[in-house]
Scaffold this active site. Structure first.
Site, PDB file in Angstrom:
ATOM      1  N   LYS A 173     -28.648 -20.286  61.878  1.00 11.80           N
ATOM      2  CA  LYS A 173     -28.587 -18.592  61.690  1.00 11.80           C
ATOM      3  C   LYS A 173     -27.684 -18.140  62.904  1.00 11.80           C
ATOM      4  O   LYS A 173     -28.218 -18.062  64.026  1.00 11.80           O
ATOM      5  CB  LYS A 173     -30.263 -18.272  61.750  1.00 11.80           C
ATOM      6  CG  LYS A 173     -30.082 -16.610  61.438  1.00 11.80           C
ATOM      7  CD  LYS A 173     -31.238 -15.967  61.932  1.00 11.80           C
ATOM      8  CE  LYS A 173     -30.764 -14.992  63.427  1.00 11.80           C
ATOM      9  NZ  LYS A 173     -29.851 -14.176  63.213  1.00 11.80           N
ATOM     10  N   GLU A 248     -31.868 -21.416  75.900  1.00 13.38           N
ATOM     11  CA  GLU A 248     -30.552 -20.961  76.918  1.00 13.38           C
ATOM     12  C   GLU A 248     -30.626 -19.534  77.043  1.00 13.38           C
ATOM     13  O   GLU A 248     -30.345 -18.899  76.131  1.00 13.38           O
ATOM     14  CB  GLU A 248     -29.185 -21.563  76.241  1.00 13.38           C
ATOM     15  CG  GLU A 248     -28.981 -22.998  76.344  1.00 13.38           C
ATOM     16  CD  GLU A 248     -29.044 -23.528  77.560  1.00 13.38           C
ATOM     17  OE1 GLU A 248     -28.662 -23.055  78.789  1.00 13.38           O
ATOM     18  OE2 GLU A 248     -29.140 -24.775  77.562  1.00 13.38           O
ATOM     19  N   CYS A 282     -23.714 -14.526  79.658  1.00 10.91           N
ATOM     20  CA  CYS A 282     -24.930 -14.955  80.186  1.00 10.91           C
ATOM     21  C   CYS A 282     -24.703 -15.360  81.698  1.00 10.91           C
ATOM     22  O   CYS A 282     -25.513 -15.230  82.626  1.00 10.91           O
ATOM     23  CB  CYS A 282     -25.542 -16.068  79.532  1.00 10.91           C
ATOM     24  SG  CYS A 282     -24.444 -17.440  79.097  1.00 10.91           S
ATOM     25  N   GLU A 383     -30.951  -7.882  83.855  1.00  5.21           N
ATOM     26  CA  GLU A 383     -29.850  -8.206  83.113  1.00  5.21           C
ATOM     27  C   GLU A 383     -29.446  -6.997  82.070  1.00  5.21           C
ATOM     28  O   GLU A 383     -30.039  -6.580  81.419  1.00  5.21           O
ATOM     29  CB  GLU A 383     -29.908  -9.412  82.179  1.00  5.21           C
ATOM     30  CG  GLU A 383     -28.760  -9.935  81.424  1.00  5.21           C
ATOM     31  CD  GLU A 383     -28.847 -11.251  80.499  1.00  5.21           C
ATOM     32  OE1 GLU A 383     -29.689 -10.870  79.601  1.00  5.21           O
ATOM     33  OE2 GLU A 383     -28.143 -11.941  80.528  1.00  5.21           O
TER      34      GLU A 383
HETATM   35  P1  NAD Z   1     -30.925 -12.050  71.242  1.00  3.35           P
HETATM   36  O1  NAD Z   1     -32.380 -12.722  71.971  1.00  3.35           O
HETATM   37  O2  NAD Z   1     -31.311 -10.418  70.850  1.00  3.35           O
HETATM   38  O3  NAD Z   1     -30.811 -12.675  69.840  1.00  3.35           O
HETATM   39  C1  NAD Z   1     -30.159 -14.101  69.965  1.00  3.35           C
HETATM   40  C2  NAD Z   1     -30.289 -14.508  68.445  1.00  3.35           C
HETATM   41  O4  NAD Z   1     -31.654 -14.844  68.114  1.00  3.35           O
HETATM   42  C3  NAD Z   1     -29.770 -14.009  67.325  1.00  3.35           C
HETATM   43  O5  NAD Z   1     -29.232 -14.554  66.348  1.00  3.35           O
HETATM   44  C4  NAD Z   1     -31.045 -12.960  66.817  1.00  3.35           C
HETATM   45  O6  NAD Z   1     -30.898 -12.760  65.299  1.00  3.35           O
HETATM   46  C5  NAD Z   1     -32.139 -14.079  66.984  1.00  3.35           C
HETATM   47  N1  NAD Z   1     -33.377 -13.672  67.109  1.00  3.35           N
HETATM   48  C6  NAD Z   1     -33.932 -12.436  67.319  1.00  3.35           C
HETATM   49  N2  NAD Z   1     -35.118 -12.389  67.100  1.00  3.35           N
HETATM   50  C7  NAD Z   1     -35.621 -13.445  66.971  1.00  3.35           C
HETATM   51  C8  NAD Z   1     -36.846 -14.067  66.615  1.00  3.35           C
HETATM   52  N3  NAD Z   1     -37.930 -13.350  66.655  1.00  3.35           N
HETATM   53  N4  NAD Z   1     -37.064 -15.371  66.186  1.00  3.35           N
HETATM   54  C9  NAD Z   1     -35.946 -16.004  66.145  1.00  3.35           C
HETATM   55  N5  NAD Z   1     -34.712 -15.506  66.084  1.00  3.35           N
HETATM   56  C10 NAD Z   1     -34.401 -14.462  66.656  1.00  3.35           C
HETATM   57  O7  NAD Z   1     -29.758 -12.058  72.184  1.00  3.35           O
HETATM   58  P2  NAD Z   1     -28.197 -11.445  71.907  1.00  3.35           P
HETATM   59  O8  NAD Z   1     -28.352 -10.118  72.173  1.00  3.35           O
HETATM   60  O9  NAD Z   1     -27.719 -12.143  70.534  1.00  3.35           O
HETATM   61  O10 NAD Z   1     -27.348 -12.148  73.229  1.00  3.35           O
HETATM   62  C11 NAD Z   1     -27.595 -11.764  74.379  1.00  3.35           C
HETATM   63  C12 NAD Z   1     -28.493 -12.657  75.233  1.00  3.35           C
HETATM   64  O11 NAD Z   1     -28.018 -13.900  75.064  1.00  3.35           O
HETATM   65  C13 NAD Z   1     -28.409 -12.170  76.659  1.00  3.35           C
HETATM   66  O12 NAD Z   1     -29.597 -12.010  77.260  1.00  3.35           O
HETATM   67  C14 NAD Z   1     -27.639 -13.442  77.370  1.00  3.35           C
HETATM   68  O13 NAD Z   1     -27.959 -13.630  78.701  1.00  3.35           O
HETATM   69  C15 NAD Z   1     -28.204 -14.691  76.369  1.00  3.35           C
HETATM   70  N6  NAD Z   1     -27.097 -15.727  76.456  1.00  3.35           N
HETATM   71  C16 NAD Z   1     -27.307 -16.831  77.083  1.00  3.35           C
HETATM   72  C17 NAD Z   1     -26.610 -17.810  77.137  1.00  3.35           C
HETATM   73  C18 NAD Z   1     -27.145 -19.275  77.865  1.00  3.35           C
HETATM   74  O14 NAD Z   1     -26.503 -20.466  77.490  1.00  3.35           O
HETATM   75  N7  NAD Z   1     -27.912 -19.171  78.700  1.00  3.35           N
HETATM   76  C19 NAD Z   1     -25.312 -17.760  76.487  1.00  3.35           C
HETATM   77  C20 NAD Z   1     -25.067 -16.455  75.956  1.00  3.35           C
HETATM   78  C21 NAD Z   1     -26.067 -15.513  75.730  1.00  3.35           C
END
Ligand code: NAD
Length: 494
Positions: A173, A248, A282, A383
């Site tokens: 997904k 992550e 990130c 963040e």
């Molecule tokens: P997000 O947590 O909003 O969403 C990430 C994914 O999770 C999306 O596909 C979303 O639809 C899904 N999701 C949301 N709620 C969910 C739930 N309840 N159950 C299952 N899936 C769910 O994050 P984002 O806005 O897409 O990305 C930004 C964040 O990602 C930032 O905090 C960034 O630091 C982090 N990030 C971390 C890394 C790493 O490797 N550490 C890399 C890139 C981004």
């Protein structure tokens, strides 16, 4: 154009027939496409397909699956420009960076091709005679992969490639902010030879499709990249069915600059670390921690350079910084500007939406620097995920280490100094999964472990050889060729 899910070897609409529309953040009147608003029934079908495809897929020799990953790498290479342009239109970062993003996918696929012949187990001495002890690595089963939007090709590849190479089948997904890149990645995997049912793509929201993946009893491992908030929820739900979970999560990464540093290099580093991908990485540098004797000089050089950053549509090769990904992200960054001002930080530059010419149609934001930031301020701890840099003054290395470690995250970190002793002392004391010496906080390579400490994750590492620990189980095998019953711990003497 209306795009579909890919389930059980076919491109299909979501069962509800409802869709969501993805738009270009640089030009919000441009539609990227319509995608299925899927639900738990679509996830069920995907899991069913993944279950049926599993026995045949996992029975293949690792190098055979490796060959498919090699072909996938070749296809990504052939489609690099097309994919980079899709990414730029979909989430906004500039072409130079989206090309890099696709390259990371290519590197990951080729690395997997080699790793396929290195799925080593251990051969271990037994405490008994005429007995052989071995370990094997085996797939877990069905992997649920949930990705964010900021690396629309690289992060899906970081997950899909090792999950598949290990012999798992997949329910994937992607983020609603990057559904087209994900669709193209899946198309190329199929063209590379991934059989029916092995990869299943289900578009939709996290709260519906994501949640259905987390609670599905057939899924054995969930690999997630995203925010801390969602990560906590994932760990909680997956705990109920005892799934393996790899998280992550976010970062609040700091770059330390000591007085003896090469200042030009340190400025180049922070410009790339803080404003690359519009700060939406990130590993973005969101704190610059500077020794006091060079603080004013560094800040004024930085201010001068930041003003020259060219903002606009990332499809234009001259542009250095694209838009934020969404209205929500824009609102969040604006909110943090208010917070920073109220906390008493000094706004050095930026701090507002950028609306020149065509940019009025997108979510552009000026690169922003706050100075006089103290470690207790929210802009120094939380963040922001935008082009906002908080500059903090410190007396010396000891204070710098205290500041860099004084947040709940522990992903990336950096120190600029020409003193080898100080650099190595900092390396020992910095609490982060990744440390760069004389380099910015960004720049991970696919064949090294990637991940962080504290709230950044739960101890797993993507990338490199360590990602295979996420997607495999270990089987321990004892072979007794003594022809008699030998009891461990009991028949050990003589
Ligand atoms: P997000 O947590 O909003 O969403 C990430 C994914 O999770 C999306 O596909 C979303 O639809 C899904 N999701 C949301 N709620 C969910 C739930 N309840 N159950 C299952 N899936 C769910 O994050 P984002 O806005 O897409 O990305 C930004 C964040 O990602 C930032 O905090 C960034 O630091 C982090 N990030 C971390 C890394 C790493 O490797 N550490 C890399 C890139 C981004």
């Amino acid at each position: 154009m209306v795009y579909k899910n890919y389930i059980s070897g076919r491109w299909v609409s979501g069962l509800s027939e409802e869709t969501f529309v993805k738009k270009n953040p640089a030009q919000i009147d441009e539609r990227i496409g319509e995608f299925p608003k899927s639900g738990p029934r679509d996830v069920n079908l995907a899991c069913q397909a993944a279950k049926e495809a599993l026995p045949k897929w996992k029975a293949l020799p690792f190098p055979t699956r490796g060959d498919i990953m090699k072909r996938f790498g070749d296809l990504l290479t052939a489609h690099k420009e097309e994919l980079a342009a899709i990414e730029t239109r979909e989430m906004g970062k500039v072409l130079k960076e989206t090309r890099g993003d696709v390259q990371e996918g290519i590197d990951t696929a080729y690395y997997a091709f080699g790793e396929a012949r290195r799925f080593f187990g251990h051969t271990v001495p037994s405490e008994l005679q005429n007995k052989l002890c071995l370990t094997f690595r085996r797939p877990i089963g069905i992997a649920g992969l949930i990705s964010p939007w900021n690396f629309p090709v690289a992060i899906p590849c970081w997950k899909l490639v090792p999950a598949l190479l290990s012999g798992n089948t997949v329910v994937f997904k992607p983020s609603r902010e990057a559904p087209l890149s994900a669709t193209k990645v899946v198309e190329l995997l199929l063209e590379a030879g991934v059989p029916e049912g092995v990869v299943n793509l289900v578009h939709g929201s996290g709260s519906i499709v994501g949640e259905a993946i987390l609670s599905h009893p057939d899924i054995g491992v969930v690999s997630f990249t995203g925010s801390v908030e969602t990560g906590r929820r994932i760990a909680e739900v997956c705990g109920k069915t005892l799934k393996r979970v790899s998280l992550e999560l976010g970062g609040k990464n700091g770059q330390i600059v000591l007085a003896d540093a090469n200042l030009e290099l340190a400025v180049e580093g922070v410009l790339w670390g803080a404003f690359g991908t519009t700060g939406q990485r990130c590993t973005a540098t969101s704190r610059l921690i500077v020794e006091e004797s060079i603080y004013d000089r560094l800040l004024s050089t930085l201010e001068e350079r930041v003003k020259n950053i060219k903002i606009g549509n990332g499809l234009n090769e001259e542009i250095q910084m694209g838009p934020l990904v969404s209205e929500k992200q824009l609102a969040k960054v604006k909110e943090y500007i208010k917070i920073g001002k109220n906390e008493g930080a000094t706004l050095v530059c930026g701090g507002e939406q950028y609306t020149e010419g065509e940019c009025a149609k997108g979510y552009f934001f000026k690169p922003t620097i706050f100075s006089d930031v103290t470690p207790d301020m929210r802009i120094a701890k939380e963040e922001i995920f935008g082009p906002v840099l908080s500059v903090i003054r410190v007396k010396n290395l000891d204070e710098a280490i205290k500041v860099i470690n004084g947040v709940s995250y522990g992903l990336s970190s950096s120190i600029y100094t020409q003193d080898i002793n100080k650099a190595l002392k900092a390396r020992e004391r910095i609490e982060a999964g990744i440390t760069y010496i004389n380099g910015p906080t960004i720049g991970a390579e696919c064949h090294l472990p990637f991940g962080g400490l504290k709230d950044t994750g739960n101890g797993h590492r993507e990338g490199g050889w360590t990602v295979y620990e996420i997607f495999t189980e270990i089987q321990t095998v004892y072979i007794d060729y003594s022809g008699k019953l030998q009891k461990a711990q009991i028949d050990t003497e003589g």
